[in-house]
Design a protein around this motif. Structure first.
Motif, PDB file in Angstrom:
ATOM      1  N   UNK A   1      51.462  57.158  33.686  1.00  0.00           N
ATOM      2  CA  UNK A   1      51.484  56.581  35.030  1.00  0.00           C
ATOM      3  C   UNK A   1      50.986  55.138  35.065  1.00  0.00           C
ATOM      4  N   UNK A   2      50.606  54.593  33.912  1.00  0.00           N
ATOM      5  CA  UNK A   2      50.032  53.243  33.856  1.00  0.00           C
ATOM      6  C   UNK A   2      51.044  52.182  34.272  1.00  0.00           C
ATOM      7  N   UNK A   3      50.597  51.276  35.121  1.00  0.00           N
ATOM      8  CA  UNK A   3      51.383  50.118  35.528  1.00  0.00           C
ATOM      9  C   UNK A   3      50.601  48.886  35.085  1.00  0.00           C
ATOM     10  N   UNK A   4      51.110  48.221  34.054  1.00  0.00           N
ATOM     11  CA  UNK A   4      50.403  47.079  33.473  1.00  0.00           C
ATOM     12  C   UNK A   4      50.565  45.850  34.372  1.00  0.00           C
ATOM     13  N   UNK A   5      49.430  45.239  34.689  1.00  0.00           N
ATOM     14  CA  UNK A   5      49.413  44.004  35.466  1.00  0.00           C
ATOM     15  C   UNK A   5      48.765  42.941  34.592  1.00  0.00           C
ATOM     16  N   UNK A   6      49.522  41.908  34.285  1.00  0.00           N
ATOM     17  CA  UNK A   6      48.988  40.829  33.457  1.00  0.00           C
ATOM     18  C   UNK A   6      48.218  39.865  34.347  1.00  0.00           C
ATOM     19  N   UNK A   7      46.901  39.734  34.124  1.00  0.00           N
ATOM     20  CA  UNK A   7      46.099  38.835  34.955  1.00  0.00           C
ATOM     21  C   UNK A   7      46.596  37.395  34.931  1.00  0.00           C
ATOM     22  N   UNK A   8      47.239  36.979  33.857  1.00  0.00           N
ATOM     23  CA  UNK A   8      47.731  35.602  33.755  1.00  0.00           C
ATOM     24  C   UNK A   8      48.789  35.298  34.813  1.00  0.00           C
ATOM     25  N   UNK A   9      49.434  36.317  35.338  1.00  0.00           N
ATOM     26  CA  UNK A   9      50.467  36.122  36.346  1.00  0.00           C
ATOM     27  C   UNK A   9      49.949  36.139  37.772  1.00  0.00           C
ATOM     28  N   UNK A  10      48.657  36.282  37.957  1.00  0.00           N
ATOM     29  CA  UNK A  10      48.072  36.351  39.297  1.00  0.00           C
ATOM     30  C   UNK A  10      47.833  34.949  39.855  1.00  0.00           C
TER      31      UNK A  10
END
Length: 172
Positions: free
Chosen positions: A83-92
């Protein structure tokens, strides 16, 4: 002989599998790329431990109990990984507090004026207060998410409300 003097079969009692960190119903399972690697490393370690337990044939009852324990932990971990949804902090957005941000807050009203806190907003499985990592579902993380650099935010952590200012936002 009375049953009081016989040993019960321990294999009949299922092992207690500790649950994973709580994730509110309907909430996506956000993780950072580092958090995903952490989960994968945990899975590899559990699978290695399970393989050792499978190879150990000294006590079949203990072996069965251990295998049930490892299988349960692995099943919970696989569910979380699935169920993991990876969010790359660099894109914030760099000037706004979002998932993956390392935030520094300064108290400006209520509590200890001038007191600073610093923490990183991460997934529930990555959270570790001792390392300054707070789950995105924690009250302090929810209070500051969406705030912009320099913005003042009301913060209620316990009986007293205070106002904090977002003084720094970093994304690694």
């Amino acid at each position: 002989m009375s049953r009081g003097f016989t040993k019960e079969d321990d294999a009949q009692t299922p092992p207690i599998i500790p649950p994973r960190a709580a994730l509110p119903a309907g909430t996506p399972n956000y993780v950072t790329p580092a958090g995903l690697e952490q989960l994968r490393a945990e899975l590899a370690a559990l699978e290695a431990e399970r393989a050792q337990a499978e190879a150990n044939r000294d006590n079949d009852t203990d072996r069965t109990h251990r295998l049930s324990f490892y299988n349960g932990r692995i099943a919970l971990l696989l569910e979380r990984l699935g169920s993991a949804k990876v969010v790359d902090p660099a894109g914030q957005p760099p000037q706004e507090v979002r998932f993956g941000a390392t935030v520094r807050l300064r108290t400006v009203r209520g509590g200890k004026v001038g007191f600073e806190r610093k923490f990183t907003i991460v997934g529930v499985d990555e959270a570790d207060i001792a390392l300054g990592k707070v789950a995105f579902v924690a009250p302090i993380a929810r209070a500051v998410q969406g705030a912009k650099l320099g913005q003042q935010v009301p913060l209620k952590l316990g009986p007293q409300e205070e106002t904090v200012e977002v003084v720094d936002i970093e994304y690694a």
